[in-house]
Design an enzyme around this catalytic site. Sequence first.
Site, PDB file in Angstrom:
ATOM      1  N   PHE A 593      -5.012   8.218  -0.769  1.00 27.44           N
ATOM      2  CA  PHE A 593      -4.028   8.393   0.399  1.00 27.44           C
ATOM      3  C   PHE A 593      -4.539   7.612   1.686  1.00 27.44           C
ATOM      4  O   PHE A 593      -3.651   7.619   2.611  1.00 27.44           O
ATOM      5  CB  PHE A 593      -3.776   9.891   0.733  1.00 27.44           C
ATOM      6  CG  PHE A 593      -3.502  10.788  -0.501  1.00 27.44           C
ATOM      7  CD1 PHE A 593      -2.119  10.866  -0.760  1.00 27.44           C
ATOM      8  CD2 PHE A 593      -4.392  11.383  -1.331  1.00 27.44           C
ATOM      9  CE1 PHE A 593      -1.508  11.433  -1.920  1.00 27.44           C
ATOM     10  CE2 PHE A 593      -3.987  12.027  -2.457  1.00 27.44           C
ATOM     11  CZ  PHE A 593      -2.666  12.019  -2.854  1.00 27.44           C
ATOM     12  N   ASP A 706      -6.271  16.244  -9.524  1.00 25.85           N
ATOM     13  CA  ASP A 706      -6.939  14.796  -9.480  1.00 25.85           C
ATOM     14  C   ASP A 706      -8.470  14.914  -9.665  1.00 25.85           C
ATOM     15  O   ASP A 706      -8.845  14.293  -8.905  1.00 25.85           O
ATOM     16  CB  ASP A 706      -6.685  13.992  -7.995  1.00 25.85           C
ATOM     17  CG  ASP A 706      -6.385  12.614  -8.344  1.00 25.85           C
ATOM     18  OD1 ASP A 706      -6.798  12.066  -9.608  1.00 25.85           O
ATOM     19  OD2 ASP A 706      -6.649  11.926  -7.239  1.00 25.85           O
TER      20      ASP A 706
END
Length: 888
Positions: A593, A706
């Site tokens: 991210f 994840d």
Amino acid sequence: MKSIHGFLLFLTIANGIFESVQAQDQSEFISLACGLVPKSTTFTEKTTNITYKSDANYIDSGLVGRIRDEYKPLLQQQAWTLRSFPDGKRNCYNFNLTAKSKYLIRGTFIYGNYDGLNQIPKFDIHIGPNKWTSIKMDGIGNGSAIHEMIHVLTQDRLQICLVKTGETTPFISSLELRPLNNNTYLTQSGSLIGFARVFFSPTPSFVRYDEDFHDRIWIRHLHNESVPISTDLLVDTGNLYDVPQAVAKTAAVPANASQPLSFDWTLDNITAQSYVYMHFAEIQTLKDGEIREFNITYNGGKNVYSYFRPEKLEITTLFSQTAMSSPDGNFSFSLTMTGNSTLPPLLNGLEIYKALDLLELETDQDEVSAMVNIKTTYDLSKKVSWQGDPCIPQSYRWEGLNCSYPDSEPPRIISLNLAENKLTGSITPEISKLTELIELDLSKNDLSGEIPAFFADMKLLKLLNLSGNLGLDSTIPDSLQQRINSKSLTLILSKAVTVTHNGKSKKVPMVVIVASVAGVFALLVILAIFFVLKRKYEKHAKASGPTSVPTVIVENETPSFNPSIVTKERRITYPEVLNMTNNFERVLGKGGFGTVYHGNFDDAQVAVKMLSHSSAQGYKEFKAEVELLLRVHHRYLVGLVGYCDDGDNLALIYEYMANGDLRENMLGKRGGRVLTWGNRMKIAVEAAQGLEYLHNGCRPLMVHRDVKSTNILLNEHSGAKLADFGLSRSFPIDGECHVSTVVAGTPGYLDPEYYKTNWLSEKSDVYSFGVVLLEIVTNQPVIDKTREIPHISEWVGFMLTNGDLKSIVDPKLMGDYDTNGAWKIVELAMACVNPSSKRRPTMAHVVMELNECVALENARRQGSEDMYTRRSVDFSHTSASEFSPRAR
Ligand SMILES: *[C@@H]1O[C@H](CO)[C@@H](O)[C@H](O)[C@H]1NC(C)=O
Ligand SMILES: *[C@@H]1O[C@H](CO)[C@@H](O)[C@H](O)[C@H]1NC(C)=O
Ligand SMILES: *[C@@H]1O[C@H](CO)[C@@H](O)[C@H](O)[C@H]1NC(C)=O
Ligand SMILES: *[C@@H]1O[C@H](CO)[C@@H](O)[C@H](O)[C@H]1NC(C)=O
Ligand SMILES: *[C@@H]1O[C@H](CO)[C@@H](O)[C@H](O)[C@H]1NC(C)=O
Ligand SMILES: *[C@@H]1O[C@H](CO)[C@@H](O)[C@H](O)[C@H]1NC(C)=O
Ligand SMILES: *[C@@H]1O[C@H](CO)[C@@H](O)[C@H](O)[C@H]1NC(C)=O
Ligand SMILES: *[C@@H]1O[C@H](CO)[C@@H](O)[C@H](O)[C@H]1NC(C)=O
Ligand SMILES: *[C@@H]1O[C@H](CO)[C@@H](O)[C@H](O)[C@H]1NC(C)=O
């Protein structure tokens, strides 16, 4: 001319006026061959007939070792093995004995290059809290020393400690305890350190048990100014000192009969004091008119004994009643024949000791036993500092303890902190024996049972922390409640409350400090706030004001239920982020991210993850996510410590994990070190526990989405934590699964079922975790296009069809792993990656299985140690020759 100011030395006589003590057998001896394994082993040393046993029952630390074979022929068998102490500053032997009894204590230290370092170590030994001596070795066995002391026990317990003083590792070869008659070797205070114990015969070179049934070691002493004489007749040795016949039957007389017989010694410290014991018996048959009579003088001064005539064939012992001191550390005695004497003076045996003042008082005996019992009850033997006296010396005080040190009285324990020590079972009544305790912290353990009423009787106890023990019955005994009500005691308690969700019951921990009835009330208020007015907690707490809940503190230990963490405080402005990261000076890495930077926050290192605009979710979602995450705290989850949402700048601030991620470590990119099998098992079980917490322990429950090896981070102690669960959305609790709009995850780790159906469940994480386990075992890439079968799970499945475990386990381990554990973990991993989510185990099951792998590995390491030591002791070797200790 030496001056002896105010010197008052009276040699006092002890001869056969007492009942002769019966010859002692060995039954009261404690003879330890240190490092002897297995611990039930005993052997009888041929040259002394003394039976030695292993020291393992008297100490719970240290490593066993053995000297190099080439030194063995020089030494008695108890010197062949040893115990060394690489860990901890102080390691102690513990003996259960009787207070006020007197012992001869002997420690033997033979280096024999046992560690292959060829470097003679230096360290100290302590008796209880007091220093006995520094060990300096030389000579035999390329470094050896023997130290003796005569000591009166002050308690029913004796502790002999080895203390590190520098870099080198303390060790000990043998430890021997011999009971002595209480009325011998009297001192005004303290103990006696052996300096010399000699006799005067050409043979043998030393005398000990069983000729000396107290097993004192007497050393032959010959010098050219005296000559030995001896007799074959039996000498009456029946005074309290039990001088052995071999000593009594021989004596020294001056080589030149008209010269005095003298002896002298020097102590290293001029302030040191000394005690002397001289044993005399006339062993020549005196003809008519023959007289042996002499004066004894000290340091060239006045007689300390005049006209002394040794008794015929009977031992008389002359000794100093008070400690002798000397202005320069030199001590000398002269035995000079008197005018009427026709024969020169004689001396059969001589003992010299140095006085040792035991200045440090031991901790109160009852408290020491209580602490020792607490240590045993809760199996705290691994606590490195929990050795020797709990409070003394202050620099070696046990970790988690605080003591008071009143003048000229024994120290007392005033606080005990055993938080997070994995204590199990009930709260032991031994704690009630710590009567001066002011604070007691037993939080964050697995204690169960009731809260004992004895806490109410511990008058000084002010703070009692029992929180974080989920199994503890939280009923507060009436007497304790009274103390709480009268505000003389604060109790911090973790209440297990039953929360019902959709008919499913779950125990959820709740932390409160019960300080008064108001506190209990406040607990209810908090519950109400949580369930009813969760979102408005802050306001409500303020509204209820300090008067109604003055004593309630909610700890941040139970995150999901913890409304006290006010997100505002964790909110950081962009300039603060700049400051924290020193203008984004150091990049730690790039995550999915955004970029991660190193920073400092409140004196702690942090990882600052800047979220790129493209990846950021909607602002509202981000904020909801962050508020949730700020509440999730778990040992095995990388904690979020703050966030920034300043304008366009969004950042998450995490705790810093110094050792990078698991993948890097597997690839050897961190210092090139290969993670051992043991490291890998530990990392696997820790990460699994973090994930299990997300699935079952936190509220609302979460799916990570994840899980992968780059999301398992290691701290400076190689402890593992699961990271990046942040950007997974919370998992709705009102249904087993749910349809997620975006399939998140990393190729290779992604649950094929989720990918196909978009049904998200915690079993998707189990799949990904299975892939991580396969990486841990094989150290292979998850997807390798050059491999005949690219995906790791299929590749392992294929290899296993041949039953070939070896070819899949990481070759970098060089075979150093536990085969059973490896099979177990591979089977577990394959179950996790089962295409059907229903057939995958839960994370709770995974944690349990991995714990077994850890246990197997520990057993393997233990086992190989045993094997090594068992092989290394050669009991068949019996030809030990002369062992010649030297008194110092
Ligand atoms: C040991 O004991 C045996 C049997 O009691 C005896 O024959 C032997 O002389 C003893 N050895 C020593 C060194 O005392
Ligand atoms: C000493 O006594 C304690 C309790 O009285 C006991 O647990 C321990 O095993 C004993 N130690 C030895 C070496 O006998
Ligand atoms: C010495 O004194 C202690 C305590 O008074 C007693 O237990 C022990 O038996 C005595 N030992 C001897 C040899 O007199
Ligand atoms: C051990 O001592 C012997 C004799 O003192 C000496 O020759 C030898 O070099 C020493 N060995 C080591 C390893 O120090
Ligand atoms: C005794 O030996 C010492 C050296 O060890 C020597 O100096 C001294 O002269 C000797 N004395 C006699 C009487 O032989
Ligand atoms: C013995 O001592 C006396 C007095 O000191 C001395 O005169 C004499 O020579 C000594 N004898 C021997 C043999 O040294
Ligand atoms: C000498 O002994 C005194 C008292 O026992 C001690 O304080 C001092 O440190 C010692 N000095 C040395 C050099 O060991
Ligand atoms: C021995 O001691 C007595 C009394 O102190 C003294 O009178 C005498 O002279 C001494 N004899 C010798 C040889 O020192
Ligand atoms: C020596 O012996 C005689 C006779 O026994 C005695 O009278 C005299 O006092 C003794 N001298 C000394 C110094 O003891």
